[in-house]
Scaffold this motif. Structure first.
Motif, PDB file in Angstrom:
ATOM      1  N   LYS A  74      56.634  -9.643 -44.285  1.00 54.82           N
ATOM      2  CA  LYS A  74      56.212  -8.239 -44.121  1.00 54.82           C
ATOM      3  C   LYS A  74      54.782  -8.031 -44.626  1.00 54.82           C
ATOM      4  CE  LYS A  74      59.722  -6.772 -46.641  1.00 54.82           C
ATOM      5  NZ  LYS A  74      60.438  -8.043 -46.840  1.00 54.82           N
ATOM      6  N   SER A  75      54.562  -8.469 -45.879  1.00 63.80           N
ATOM      7  CA  SER A  75      53.232  -8.274 -46.472  1.00 63.80           C
ATOM      8  C   SER A  75      52.190  -9.050 -45.665  1.00 63.80           C
ATOM      9  CB  SER A  75      53.225  -8.742 -47.921  1.00 63.80           C
ATOM     10  OG  SER A  75      54.238  -8.084 -48.648  1.00 63.80           O
ATOM     11  N   THR A  76      52.564 -10.250 -45.235  1.00 58.21           N
ATOM     12  CA  THR A  76      51.613 -11.064 -44.460  1.00 58.21           C
ATOM     13  C   THR A  76      51.254 -10.363 -43.154  1.00 58.21           C
ATOM     14  OG1 THR A  76      52.728 -13.006 -45.346  1.00 58.21           O
ATOM     15  CG2 THR A  76      51.261 -13.384 -43.487  1.00 58.21           C
ATOM     16  N   LYS A 101      55.657 -11.640 -54.214  1.00 59.81           N
ATOM     17  CA  LYS A 101      56.862 -10.964 -53.743  1.00 59.81           C
ATOM     18  C   LYS A 101      56.715  -9.470 -54.024  1.00 59.81           C
ATOM     19  CE  LYS A 101      61.814 -11.118 -54.845  1.00 59.81           C
ATOM     20  NZ  LYS A 101      62.540 -11.357 -53.634  1.00 59.81           N
ATOM     21  N   THR A 102      57.115  -8.667 -53.067  1.00 61.77           N
ATOM     22  CA  THR A 102      57.025  -7.215 -53.256  1.00 61.77           C
ATOM     23  C   THR A 102      58.249  -6.752 -54.035  1.00 61.77           C
ATOM     24  OG1 THR A 102      56.034  -7.252 -51.062  1.00 61.77           O
ATOM     25  CG2 THR A 102      56.544  -5.085 -51.981  1.00 61.77           C
ATOM     26  N   VAL A 103      58.028  -6.023 -55.130  1.00 62.76           N
ATOM     27  CA  VAL A 103      59.179  -5.672 -55.968  1.00 62.76           C
ATOM     28  C   VAL A 103      59.489  -4.173 -56.029  1.00 62.76           C
ATOM     29  CG1 VAL A 103      59.136  -7.722 -57.454  1.00 62.76           C
ATOM     30  CG2 VAL A 103      57.694  -5.764 -58.024  1.00 62.76           C
ATOM     31  N   ILE A 124      52.673   1.104 -46.714  1.00 59.52           N
ATOM     32  CA  ILE A 124      53.779   1.275 -47.655  1.00 59.52           C
ATOM     33  C   ILE A 124      54.621   0.009 -47.577  1.00 59.52           C
ATOM     34  CG2 ILE A 124      55.726   2.736 -48.364  1.00 59.52           C
ATOM     35  CD1 ILE A 124      53.544   4.402 -46.000  1.00 59.52           C
ATOM     36  N   ASP A 125      54.453  -0.819 -48.587  1.00 65.02           N
ATOM     37  CA  ASP A 125      55.144  -2.101 -48.616  1.00 65.02           C
ATOM     38  C   ASP A 125      56.446  -1.882 -49.381  1.00 65.02           C
ATOM     39  OD1 ASP A 125      55.588  -4.734 -48.210  1.00 65.02           O
ATOM     40  OD2 ASP A 125      53.816  -5.459 -49.283  1.00 65.02           O
ATOM     41  N   THR A 126      57.538  -2.427 -48.886  1.00 66.17           N
ATOM     42  CA  THR A 126      58.830  -2.222 -49.562  1.00 66.17           C
ATOM     43  C   THR A 126      59.392  -3.575 -49.973  1.00 66.17           C
ATOM     44  OG1 THR A 126      60.136  -2.368 -47.535  1.00 66.17           O
ATOM     45  CG2 THR A 126      59.290  -0.199 -48.108  1.00 66.17           C
TER      46      THR A 126
HETATM   47 MG   LIG Z   1      56.157  -8.454 -49.519  1.00 70.13          MG
END
Ligand SMILES: [Mg+2]
Ligand SMILES: Nc1nc2c(ncn2[C@@H]2O[C@H](COP(=O)(O)OP(=O)(O)OP(=O)(O)O)[C@@H](O)[C@H]2O)c(=O)[nH]1
Length: 350
Positions: A74-76, A101-103, A124-126
């Motif tokens: 997702k973040s990538t 890692k998104t926390v 908005i990263d989840t």
């Molecule tokens: Mg992430």
């Protein structure tokens, strides 16, 4: 759909300034044909130039959310979409490091400028969705976040001294990442999309498409489309909001062929045929994210940014926000909301 004609664009530009629900006239107005050549030039067409200048001056907001199981990229992918390190820019993370890692749900704002036009982008990263042992109602924090942004907007709107331009933090687009299993959607995927498609524009994507063969990918895409249809899940662009035949033809193609976009993300650059490209290096060669023979990232990018960005914003405002607003005011007996200020959890690089 709310784009295409100059009229719609005018309406769109106005809604940026004074947000108002889009209402269709009860009796469709018949255009009265005036031959402006005979009467002389009026200058109506300059509205396009006026709008362009205004947009150049003010810029515009666009807020995109990514949701899905942990580690699906997702973040990538958001970094790939906006060609920069937008998902973690403000947390001291540098380009050489691996994306952490998104926390937690985190909104990060950026200003991206291209051709003199400023986009105030919020990503908005989840965190990994559905990673717990008990995943019951795990979409709730995400739904809560989305509704909080509607609430913020509503409060600004009903203020007596309202701002000329209300800051827009509403989520215009939610990319939902499907694991490239080649099997079926998980019950959790269906539950999430069923719940959230009523409050936000959901665009399903198949993550890490480089892990599937071409046949697997085609078959999986068909299966996902079928499952979404059988379960009555409406993703963006929703059929009921097509405005005319042109919209319908264009969107049917997207709904029936492209969705869900099978994408590959990367924030690493490689040299291929003398050109620097974003890609993933494997023992068999470089997977080029923007090469349509390799994956559908370019289709997704064109769809979200180049053809439907304004429409995503308008559907958010005219449909999702309007539904929230009507319900909220109804619950309150027609009075404006008076609850305590929603918590400010917005980190911003603007
Ligand atoms: Mg992430
Ligand atoms: N094969 C492949 N790997 C990918 C792709 N996109 C990202 N990855 C890799 O997958 C791993 C996880 O990527 P992230 O972008 O951190 O995933 P995430 O979904 O944000 O993960 P969480 O923050 O934990 O939810 C990294 O090692 C990436 O390099 C892709 O399209 N294909």
């Amino acid at each position: 759909m709310f784009k295409g004609s100059a009229d719609n664009k005018i309406e769109a530009a106005m809604s940026e300034l004074v947000p108002e629900p889009r209402q269709k006239p009860a009796v469709p107005m018949k255009p009265v044909g005036i031959n402006s050549n005979l009467l002389g030039y009026i200058g109506i067409d300059t509205i396009i130039e006026q709008m362009r200048k205004k947009t150049m001056k003010t810029g515009f907001d666009f807020n995109i959310m990514v949701v899905g199981q942990s580690g699906l990229g997702k973040s990538t992918l958001v970094n790939t979409l906006f060609k920069s390190q937008v998902s973690r820019k403000s947390s001291g993370w540098n380009r050489e490091e691996k994306i952490p890692k998104t926390v937690e749900i985190k909104a990060i704002g950026h200003v991206i400028e291209e051709g003199g036009v400023k986009m105030k982008l919020t990503v908005i990263d989840t965190p990994g969705f559905g990673d717990q042992i008990n995943n019951e109602n795990c979409w709730e924090p995400i739904e809560k976040y989305i509704n909080e942004q509607y609430e913020k907007f509503l409060k600004e709107e009903v203020n007596i001294a309202r701002k000329k331009r209300i800051p827009d933090t509403r989520v215009h687009c939610c990319l939902y990442f499907i694991s490239p299993t080649g099997h079926s959607l998980r019950p959790l995927d269906l539950e999430f999309m069923k719940h959230l498609s009523k409050v936000v524009n959901i665009i399903p994507v198949i993550a890490k498409a480089d892990t599937m063969t071409l046949e697997e990918k085609t078959e999986f895409k068909q299966r996902v489309r079928k499952e979404l249809e059988v379960n009555g899940i409406e993703f963006y662009p929703q059929k009921e909001f097509d405005e005319d035949l042109e919209d319908k033809t264009e969107n049917d193609k997207i709904r029936q062929e492209s969705m869900p976009f099978a994408v590959v993300g990367s924030d690493k650059e490689y040299q291929v045929n003398g050109k620097r490209i974003l890609g993933r290096k494997t023992p068999w060669g470089v997977i080029e994210v923007e090469n349509l023979n390799h994956c559908e990232f370019a289709l997704l990018r064109d769809f979200v940014i180049r053809t439907h960005l304004q429409d995503l914003k308008e559907v958010t405002h005219n449909i999702h926000y309007e539904t929230y607003r009507a319900k909220r005011l109804n619950d309150n007996g027609g009075l404006p909301p008076v609850t305590a200020e929603t918590e400010e959890n917005h980190e911003s690089n603007l």
